[in-house]
Design a protein around this motif. Structure first.
Motif, mmCIF file in Angstrom:
data_model
loop_
_atom_site.group_PDB
_atom_site.id
_atom_site.type_symbol
_atom_site.label_atom_id
_atom_site.label_comp_id
_atom_site.label_asym_id
_atom_site.label_seq_id
_atom_site.Cartn_x
_atom_site.Cartn_y
_atom_site.Cartn_z
ATOM 1 N N THR A 75 0.849 -1.195 0.000
ATOM 2 C CA THR A 75 0.000 0.000 0.000
ATOM 3 C C THR A 75 0.872 1.228 0.000
ATOM 4 N N SER A 76 0.204 2.363 -0.143
ATOM 5 C CA SER A 76 0.950 3.615 -0.171
ATOM 6 C C SER A 76 1.658 3.865 1.143
ATOM 7 N N ASP A 77 1.159 3.231 2.237
ATOM 8 C CA ASP A 77 1.845 3.388 3.520
ATOM 9 C C ASP A 77 2.717 2.174 3.828
ATOM 10 N N SER A 78 3.090 1.438 2.792
ATOM 11 C CA SER A 78 4.101 0.371 2.858
ATOM 12 C C SER A 78 3.633 -0.881 3.572
ATOM 13 N N ARG A 79 2.298 -1.150 3.607
ATOM 14 C CA ARG A 79 1.845 -2.414 4.154
ATOM 15 C C ARG A 79 1.789 -3.458 3.042
ATOM 16 N N VAL A 101 7.403 -11.697 4.543
ATOM 17 C CA VAL A 101 7.822 -10.755 3.513
ATOM 18 C C VAL A 101 8.043 -9.375 4.100
ATOM 19 N N ALA A 102 7.088 -8.976 4.971
ATOM 20 C CA ALA A 102 7.186 -7.635 5.542
ATOM 21 C C ALA A 102 8.424 -7.487 6.407
ATOM 22 N N GLU A 103 8.809 -8.581 7.077
ATOM 23 C CA GLU A 103 9.940 -8.506 8.009
ATOM 24 C C GLU A 103 11.260 -8.960 7.385
ATOM 25 N N ALA A 104 11.256 -9.235 6.084
ATOM 26 C CA ALA A 104 12.484 -9.736 5.438
ATOM 27 C C ALA A 104 13.526 -8.654 5.222
ATOM 28 N N GLY A 105 13.169 -7.380 5.384
ATOM 29 C CA GLY A 105 14.132 -6.289 5.209
ATOM 30 C C GLY A 105 14.578 -6.109 3.784
ATOM 31 N N LEU A 106 13.652 -6.327 2.865
ATOM 32 C CA LEU A 106 14.015 -6.150 1.463
ATOM 33 C C LEU A 106 14.465 -4.709 1.209
ATOM 34 N N PRO A 107 15.426 -4.508 0.346
ATOM 35 C CA PRO A 107 15.985 -3.166 0.114
ATOM 36 C C PRO A 107 15.089 -2.322 -0.779
ATOM 37 N N LEU A 108 13.967 -1.929 -0.226
ATOM 38 C CA LEU A 108 13.021 -1.137 -1.022
ATOM 39 C C LEU A 108 13.208 0.359 -0.837
ATOM 40 N N ALA A 109 13.876 0.727 0.242
ATOM 41 C CA ALA A 109 14.076 2.151 0.489
ATOM 42 C C ALA A 109 14.928 2.746 -0.618
ATOM 43 N N GLY A 110 14.585 3.891 -1.051
ATOM 44 C CA GLY A 110 15.331 4.559 -2.095
ATOM 45 C C GLY A 110 14.891 4.218 -3.482
ATOM 46 N N SER A 138 -3.565 4.319 -3.623
ATOM 47 C CA SER A 138 -2.890 3.541 -4.665
ATOM 48 C C SER A 138 -2.040 2.441 -4.040
ATOM 49 N N PHE A 139 -1.488 1.562 -4.916
ATOM 50 C CA PHE A 139 -0.568 0.492 -4.517
ATOM 51 C C PHE A 139 0.726 0.641 -5.315
#
Length: 734
Positions: free
Chosen positions: A21-25, A96-105, A149-150
């Protein structure tokens, strides 16, 4: 059905897909992503595996159909797809949420980004992430997503690809490093377009910047002009025969000044019809290798001190020249530095080295077209390409004169040397050994003539030197075999008619024919080393005779004539005095005679020897007085005790007033200088009274007494009586 099919497709693609989601859920993830985040095993892995196994299609298809569970939905207390205990899909979403995927940036709709990620199992992965905005009823890519949005993340594990790319980069870097170390570059020539491609290392080797465009014309212009035809021929032949090419030309760097040497190797590539279309190969910088080979080749034929040819090289060239045929011109010169050993002994070997370098340089400068080599410590060989014997002798005289005029400066001191030269025309010899031998004989003649001289070899000279060599060997054999004997001739007091002493004469009785007299073999030995041994042997035999009881009782005096070589022998005086001391012989019983020619040739050596011997009590006689024009000069300046007038000087004194006047003058000068006079070669009765009347003190000759064996003079010789001593002898012995 379409939604179910979309979910099935999403689960079979290899790219991980994630919707948030737009708030990263986390809203949804496909099977590839769940497999990725579950690589660490444990609960998360089991949850994902269970989701895939027990809910085939539901976790993906249902989510796709419903577009995700709205926040705050039933059975989940606000958790998507229910709470923790409601559905195993929930656990997968949490993983998935806690996997720490490098999505920042990662900014949606702006392109992909690669980043490192540490998986739950501790392994490090490289992920390639791309984000897209998903808005209901609106296309993606419309900017910053609104609140409803998503965001769709496409996540690909590129670890393997990164590893392959890194391996490729390392290999390329290693290849460049190898090229740099090996000074080797890679090149390719398109035979159709004439363009060439050079590796960065090859460009750098030739002084060009990276990516400089080159073609065959550029390559050709860099090849040294003298090697260009060879290079073009090699490439033409390789292309024509479709065989590898190999050529090693000299080349210029990009500055067109600096030279290098490159070894070019290449293979011909053809099209399907066999037509050459391309050449690919390597270029290896062999500049240092070629330079080293040239230096080694130079060193193998040149003498290191003087940089002229060494003995092996110059004799090889001489041999080749002599093998050319019978119509040979030119000559061989042997150039020897006079008294070089004295230069080394007195000034040191470093000065000697400087002298040899200077002489070699002078030879090269004077005869630039000649072959010049060093044969030994003080000897050079010069091979002239033209001219006969007289012309070569003229060249030798020029070399000699230049050497005598040239001053060599060493550490601020001026050193002058002379050279002696032996010359042989090449037309007179058949091989190298003969040429060297004949030139050596001519050189020996030049040295015998007093050094600083040049002599031409002749057949007559060869015959004479051969006889001389045989004679020297004959005398040497006689000395070793005890076949040399001593005779004595009396020296008579003209006033009292009493014998005052004897001159010791050397005779050869070896039973060979023809017999040779002392005058003949002594003239041959005068310049040989054998005469040194011979003089010492005569002195030893003479002193042994004087040491006998009979000689002491008779107060016997013996005179020994020595050669010029012994006069120049700095140890001869010590040898004589040592022999006298060992035998307990009064030095006044021994007289030493030297020829006037020796006094003229080596006045300083004569002075030193005379002072040493007369100072100990020995007599010192100038023999053959009157032969030289400067006789009176040496008589005045050298410390002689006796003067022996040459027989030719007084042969007609009884009949010629002029001869009588000359002899009278000699007698008067000798008396003024405190010297006794001895006339030699008295062969008739009338000479003795005429000489006595002129004041001559002593005389010798066949009329007064012929030579006889020394053994007949004192038949009872034995060891010296230690009691028979005089005051003068005690003083000498100390």
């Amino acid at each position: 059905m379409v939604a179910s099919m979309a979910g099935s497709v999403a689960d079979v693609v290899s790219t991980g897909l994630l919707v948030v989601t737009s708030d990263s859920r986390v809203v949804w993830a496909n099977r590839a992503l769940l497999d990725l985040v579950a690589t660490g095993g444990g609960a998360a892995h089991d949850a994902v595996a269970g989701t895939v196994r027990d809910h085939s299609g539901r976790d993906s298809a249902d989510a796709a159909e419903h577009g995700g569970v709205e926040p705050g939905g039933a059975a989940g207390g606000g958790y998507p797809w229910g709470g923790p205990d409601a559905d195993p899909v929930y656990s997968a979403r949490v993983a998935v949420a806690e996997a720490g995927l490098p999505l920042a940036g990662v900014v949606p709709d702006t392109g992909q980004r690669q980043a490192q990620w540490q998986a739950p199992d501790g392994t490090t992965h490289w992920l390639e992430v791309r984000a897209r905005t998903l808005i209901a009823d609106r296309p993606a890519g419309s900017g910053q997503p609104p609140a409803d949005s998503f965001v769709l993340y496409e996540i690909t594990d590129v670890t393997g690809r990164r590893h392959e790319e890194e391996t490729l980069r390392l290999r390329e870097r290693w290849l460049r490093h190898v090229e740099t170390i090996a000074r080797t570059g890679i090149w390719e020539w398109d035979l159709v377009t004439n363009e060439m491609e050079w590796s960065d290392e090859l460009l750098a080797m030739l002084g060009y910047p990276t990516d400089t465009p080159v073609d065959y014309d550029v390559f050709r212009s860099l090849v040294h002009l003298d090697d260009r035809a060879t290079v073009e021929s090699a490439f033409d032949q390789a292309i024509t025969t479709v065989t590898p090419v190999e050529v090693t030309p000299r080349m210029y760097l990009a500055d067109r000044v600096t030279e290098c040497v490159l070894e070019w190797r290449g293979d011909i590539l053809t099209d399907d019809s066999g037509t050459p279309i391309r050449i690919m190969g390597t270029a290896h910088d062999v500049t240092e290798l070629v330079r080293t080979r040239h230096e080694l080749a130079h060193a193998s034929v040149h003498e290191p001190l003087t940089e002229v040819l060494n003995r092996r090289a110059v004799t090889a060239l001489l041999t080749e020249r002599l093998a050319a045929g019978v119509d040979r011109t030119g000559a061989l010169l042997l150039v020897d530095v006079d008294n070089f050993k004295i230069v080394n002994d007195l000034r040191g070997h470093s000065v000697g080295d400087t002298v040899m370098r200077s002489v070699a340089q002078r030879l090269v400068e004077t005869l630039p077209a000649a072959v010049i080599g060093r044969l030994g410590d003080d000897e050079f060989a010069v091979v002239l390409h033209s001219g006969d014997g007289p012309e070569a002798l003229a060249v030798a005289d020029t070399l000699r004169e230049q050497a005598a005029r040239h001053t060599i400066m060493v550490d601020g001191f001026a050193v002058r040397v002379t050279v002696s030269v032996g010359v042989v025309p090449l037309s007179a010899v058949g091989d190298c050994d003969t040429a060297l031998a004949h030139a050596g004989l001519a050189l020996a003649e030049a040295k015998d003539a007093g050094r600083n001289c040049a002599k031409l070899f002749t057949a007559e000279r060869h015959e004479y030197l051969t006889r001389r060599a045989l004679m020297v060997q004959r005398v040497r054999d006689a000395l070793d075999a005890g076949l040399l004997t001593l005779q004595v001739q009396p020296i008579v007091d003209l006033a009292s008619h009493e014998v005052q002493g004897y001159e010791v004469l050397l005779r050869l009785h070896d039973g060979q024919h023809p017999e040779i007299g002392p005058a003949e073999f002594m003239s041959v030995l005068a310049h040989s080393d054998l005469v040194l041994s011979l003089d010492r042997w005569v002195v030893q035999q003479t002193v042994a005779t004087l040491a006998s009881v009979a000689a002491r009782g008779e107060r016997l005096r013996l005179h020994v004539n020595i050669s010029g070589r012994s006069v120049e022998d700095t140890g001869f005086a010590d040898f004589v005095l040592s022999e006298l001391r060992a035998a307990r012989v009064d030095p006044s019983q021994l007289g030493i005679e030297i020829a006037e020619s020796v006094a003229v040739a080596a006045p300083d050596a004569v002075r030193q020897l005379a002072e040493a011997l007369t100072g100990a009590g020995c007599r010192f006689t100038l023999d053959d007085f009157g032969v030289g024009l400067g006789s009176f000069v040496y008589l005045r300046n050298l410390p002689f005790t006796n003067v022996k007038i040459d027989g030719d000087f007084l042969r007609h004194v009884d009949t010629s007033p002029a001869d009588a006047v000359l002899v009278d003058a000699v007698v008067r000068v000798a008396r003024c200088l405190g010297m006794y006079t001895i006339a030699e070669s008295i062969d008739r009765e009338s000479l003795a009274p005429a000489l006595r009347d002129l004041g001559v003190d002593y005389a010798q000759g066949f009329h007064l007494g012929p030579p006889r064996p020394l053994t007949e003079l004192l038949p009872g010789t034995s060891e010296a009586d230690p009691q028979a001593q005089e005051a003068g002898l005690n003083s000498f012995l100390g």
